[in-house]
Design an enzyme around this catalytic site. Sequence first.
Site, mmCIF file in Angstrom:
data_model
loop_
_atom_site.group_PDB
_atom_site.id
_atom_site.type_symbol
_atom_site.label_atom_id
_atom_site.label_comp_id
_atom_site.label_asym_id
_atom_site.label_seq_id
_atom_site.Cartn_x
_atom_site.Cartn_y
_atom_site.Cartn_z
ATOM 1 N N GLU A 35 34.152 -30.920 -36.860
ATOM 2 C CA GLU A 35 33.605 -29.562 -36.970
ATOM 3 C C GLU A 35 32.430 -29.541 -37.935
ATOM 4 O OE1 GLU A 35 33.941 -27.274 -34.628
ATOM 5 O OE2 GLU A 35 36.093 -27.248 -34.997
ATOM 6 N N ASP A 38 28.030 -31.619 -35.575
ATOM 7 C CA ASP A 38 27.046 -31.834 -34.489
ATOM 8 C C ASP A 38 25.610 -31.760 -34.994
ATOM 9 O OD1 ASP A 38 27.180 -29.004 -34.674
ATOM 10 O OD2 ASP A 38 27.279 -28.683 -32.504
ATOM 11 N N SER A 69 28.356 -6.758 -16.473
ATOM 12 C CA SER A 69 29.518 -7.487 -16.982
ATOM 13 C C SER A 69 30.750 -6.607 -16.940
ATOM 14 C CB SER A 69 29.282 -7.933 -18.424
ATOM 15 O OG SER A 69 30.507 -8.402 -18.959
ATOM 16 N N GLY A 128 35.115 -17.797 -31.206
ATOM 17 C CA GLY A 128 34.906 -19.209 -31.534
ATOM 18 C C GLY A 128 35.258 -20.147 -30.400
ATOM 19 N N LEU A 129 35.374 -19.617 -29.180
ATOM 20 C CA LEU A 129 35.642 -20.483 -28.028
ATOM 21 C C LEU A 129 34.385 -20.599 -27.164
ATOM 22 C CD1 LEU A 129 39.207 -19.147 -27.075
ATOM 23 C CD2 LEU A 129 38.645 -21.127 -28.499
ATOM 24 N N SER A 131 32.023 -18.252 -26.037
ATOM 25 C CA SER A 131 31.714 -17.349 -24.930
ATOM 26 C C SER A 131 30.205 -17.330 -24.670
ATOM 27 C CB SER A 131 32.235 -15.941 -25.210
ATOM 28 O OG SER A 131 31.788 -15.481 -26.463
ATOM 29 N N GLU A 164 20.100 -20.520 -27.570
ATOM 30 C CA GLU A 164 20.848 -20.132 -28.767
ATOM 31 C C GLU A 164 19.946 -20.188 -30.005
ATOM 32 O OE1 GLU A 164 24.118 -18.469 -29.375
ATOM 33 O OE2 GLU A 164 24.433 -19.822 -27.702
ATOM 34 N N ASP A 176 28.732 -27.151 -28.098
ATOM 35 C CA ASP A 176 29.342 -26.182 -27.184
ATOM 36 C C ASP A 176 28.783 -26.334 -25.769
ATOM 37 O OD1 ASP A 176 30.429 -25.371 -29.519
ATOM 38 O OD2 ASP A 176 29.306 -23.494 -29.665
ATOM 39 N N TYR A 226 26.556 -19.353 -40.933
ATOM 40 C CA TYR A 226 26.365 -20.601 -40.192
ATOM 41 C C TYR A 226 25.016 -21.253 -40.517
ATOM 42 C CZ TYR A 226 26.242 -23.821 -36.241
ATOM 43 O OH TYR A 226 26.179 -24.946 -35.457
HETATM 44 C C1 GLA Z 1 29.555 -23.467 -33.371
HETATM 45 C C2 GLA Z 1 28.240 -24.104 -32.939
HETATM 46 C C3 GLA Z 1 28.412 -25.609 -32.683
HETATM 47 C C4 GLA Z 1 29.103 -26.292 -33.868
HETATM 48 C C5 GLA Z 1 30.347 -25.527 -34.304
HETATM 49 C C6 GLA Z 1 30.939 -26.068 -35.565
HETATM 50 O O1 GLA Z 1 30.470 -23.521 -32.320
HETATM 51 O O2 GLA Z 1 27.757 -23.492 -31.775
HETATM 52 O O3 GLA Z 1 27.156 -26.186 -32.417
HETATM 53 O O4 GLA Z 1 28.211 -26.465 -34.929
HETATM 54 O O5 GLA Z 1 30.073 -24.141 -34.503
HETATM 55 O O6 GLA Z 1 31.420 -27.363 -35.360
#
Ligand code: GLA
Length: 395
Positions: A35, A38, A69, A128-129, A131, A164, A176, A226
């Site tokens: 985590e 990346d 949607s 956090g999945l 979307s 993004e 992701d 972030y």
């Molecule tokens: C989010 C970001 C990813 C990654 C995670 C943390 O999901 O989109 O690129 O950095 O957080 O691992």
Amino acid sequence: MTNINVLTSEFQSIFNTTNSPRIFFAPGRINLIGEHTDYNGGHVFPASISYGTYALAVPRKDQKLRFYSLNFPSTGIIQSDLSNLAFNEADDWANYPKGMILYMKEAGYEINQGADVLFYGNIPNGAGLSSSASIELATGVLVSGLFNLNMERIPMIKLGQQVENKYIGVNSGIMDQFAIGMGKKDHAILLDCQTLDYKYAPIKLKEHVIMIINTNKQRTLAGSKYNERRSQCEQALSDLQKELSIQSLGELSIDQFETYKHLIKDEVNLKRAKHAVYENARTLEALEKLQQGDLNRFGQLMNESHLSLRDDYEVTGVELDTIVQTAWELDGVLGARMTGAGFGGCAIAIVENDKVDDFKESINNTYREKIGYEATFYTATIGDGAKELSKEDQL
Ligand code: GLA
């Protein structure tokens, strides 16, 4: 299960047509371990899940794009045009598909016709999945399929990340979009984020399942810390580069890091970099243990990952900590950690099949008492990456 016939009739009534739409799907993802590695050029170990975003579409004769949607009925049909796909706050969630289409056009793909598009997602938003990456890749496969663009997967994944980063403004890494674009049923993907080399690893958990636990805490990545975490890692890297010729923290072994860490001036940046380096090492070890069938050590590595995200990276928060720390105490739990960016969102846990009900009950008792509302539970099934659904898939 999502009923495709219901979605098709929703499409026909919303867009007032008898045409049958083509149906595409992009999953969400969980990350087993690795985590915040990346964007630091390290490794990640995600898997695409069976929850995701359905996208139904019929091409139009003109240049109009109409998006709807089922998750956001109050925004109604959002209309756009191929000649004006600039980010527009008022277009709300539709900026994701708009951004993807704009970047596909800018990359030279010929998109000369518009489309009517209906989205339906059964992954919770902002949990956090992924979307958002799911809607980006759903748009990618849809536009590529609808207009016979035969777009290759890696460029599509990279464009999703660009949407993004540049269009939406979240400085996220490649994990992701990669997990969603390249997912494979019953497998996780070990990805080297520096080189994009990857390998699939079968996920055989014997008598265990992967549970996803949603904190139900609302958060958005753009508003979170972030981007700050990412720049703290960049500062640490630039301190290390005074003596080391490295491109990313992901290149450092633990020993090298320990030898050179004194170069990192700021104490907070030092903790962030420590997490990135140790987490990368844990991710590689996790794959090894999984391949050896050592699920106990795999679970421990997940726990260590959470501790590092809590104490050194500081992205967990009371909701995730309550869930994860409660899970650690329970019988039949091999490991538990937050998954994704953190700051709320979801945790995952590897739980023995016949302990799942106890698990849910114990977590929710503690969670309700401490946080004041309930968590939501899902069993993760690892499914395929983004694709057009065939008639068989649709059953
Ligand atoms: C989010 C970001 C990813 C990654 C995670 C943390 O999901 O989109 O690129 O950095 O957080 O691992």
